[in-house]
Design an enzyme around this catalytic site. Structure first.
Site, PDB file in Angstrom:
ATOM      1  CE  LYS A  95     -41.597  62.557  -4.145  1.00  0.00           C
ATOM      2  NZ  LYS A  95     -41.893  63.223  -5.412  1.00  0.00           N
ATOM      3  CD  GLN A 106     -40.787  66.142  -7.471  1.00  0.00           C
ATOM      4  OE1 GLN A 106     -40.471  65.116  -6.864  1.00  0.00           O
ATOM      5  NE2 GLN A 106     -42.009  66.650  -7.382  1.00  0.00           N
ATOM      6  CG  ASP A 143     -44.093  59.371  -9.667  1.00  0.00           C
ATOM      7  OD1 ASP A 143     -44.583  59.314  -8.517  1.00  0.00           O
ATOM      8  OD2 ASP A 143     -43.400  60.321 -10.067  1.00  0.00           O
TER       9      ASP A 143
END
Ligand code: NAP
Length: 294
Positions: free
Chosen positions: A54, A98, A121
């Site tokens: 990412k 994460q 997200d």
């Protein structure tokens, strides 16, 4: 004739080119640089790979990126304080924590602490709620990537019998929801299967579009699908290591036995995976534009 391979690698590449141009224009015309922060707690090897990818992709696209690698024993309080700091940082438009988090941290509490306007997200209940209502919001990256793959590969979803295997919050539930909506890559008739489904094969055999997210290597075999099915394999399973120590990956679909019956199929790797990161970048650019009132 074998199936058309729906390449996530190629599709992701063209979306990234579009994003690169958009990011450059944002900077040139509006002096806006999209910013993304990734927060990793602990040293899970798969998570490290994802966060690394990412960060790297952000840089390639011209997105400003910050990364925090916190020790496994980081307290929930400290993590929440960092999220709050990032919420207030105007250089950061997207915040990614994460998952999975270590067991002593309440995952929901941390995700809910992220400002919904920076929730790239798409896991915050505000964004989930808006998604269900069909309102403008950050779509969760993997389902968003699947929609783009279907659309850009010219797969007709309207009226299609679509069967989703798996009902997780990050894949199964949102993709099922998105595909019933009145929108591009929507208007499908959707069935969702899980461990309590009585006769899985009955459903998979009916599918015009089969989306598989169960986390079981090679779960779907050729005898479970009908001729001409479009198969989206979301699974990423580490089934071994090469001599050089590289992970050997398998999808949730037995590619070899399914590809001869399918009209189109995504490979693993190179299918949904590259799309997920790309959609995170797309959401970050969207967040920056929204913050700038564009
Ligand atoms: P998850 O949270 O473990 O959910 C798995 C779902 O599959 C559950 O709903 C479960 O049913 C169902 N399931 C499991 N075994 C089954 C069986 N034998 N028969 C019927 N249903 C079964 O998994 P996830 O997070 O959705 O991920 C699924 C897969 O996609 C994993 O391989 C993951 O690594 C991969 N993934 C890939 C990406 C990407 O970017 N490519 C992103 C996310 C996930 P119950 O609800 O009844 O337990």
């Amino acid at each position: 004739m074998g199936a058309k391979i729906i390449s996530g690698t190629e599709t992701a590449k063209s979306i990234r080119e579009e994003l690169k141009t958009e990011v450059a224009e944002l900077k040139e015309k509006h002096n806006v640089v999209p910013g993304l922060v990734t927060i990793l707690v602990g040293a899970d090897p798969a998570s490290q790979v994802y966060v690394g990818a990412k960060e790297k992709t952000s840089k390639v696209l011209g997105i400003y990126s910050e990364r925090y690698d916190l020790p496994e024993d980081t307290s929930e309080e400290d993590l929440l304080a960092l999220v709050e700091k990032c919420n207030k940082n105007e250089k950061l438009h997207g915040i990614l924590v994460q998952l999975p988090l270590p067991k002593h941290i309440n995952e929901a509490k941390v995700l809910y602490a992220i400002d919904p306007d920076k929730d790239v997200d798409g896991f915050h209940p505000v964004n989930v709620g808006k998604m269900v209502l069909g309102e403008q919001c950050f779509l969760p990256c993997t389902p968003h990537g699947i929609l783009e793959l279907l659309e850009r590969s010219g797969v007709e979803t309207s009226g299609a019998e679509t069967v989703v295997l798996g009902r997780s919050n990050i894949v199964g539930k949102p993709i099922a929801n998105l595909m019933i909506q009145k929108r591009a890559s929507g208007n499908a008739t959707v069935t969702v299967c899980h461990t309590r489904t009585a006769d899985m094969k009955f459903h998979t055999k009916r599918a015009d579009i089969l989306i598989v997210a169960v986390g079981v290597p090679k779960f779907v075999t050729g005898d479970m699908v009908k001729e001409g099915v479009v198969v989206i394999d979301v699974g990423v399973n580490r089934i071994g290591k090469t001599d050089t120590g590289k992970a050997i990956l398998a999808g949730d679909v037995d590619f070899d036995s399914v590809k001869d019956k399918a009209s189109a199929i995504t490979p693993v790797p190179g299918g949904v995976g590259p799309m997920t990161i790309t959609m995170l970048m797309k959401n970050t650019v969207q967040a920056a534009k929204q913050a700038a009132g564009l």
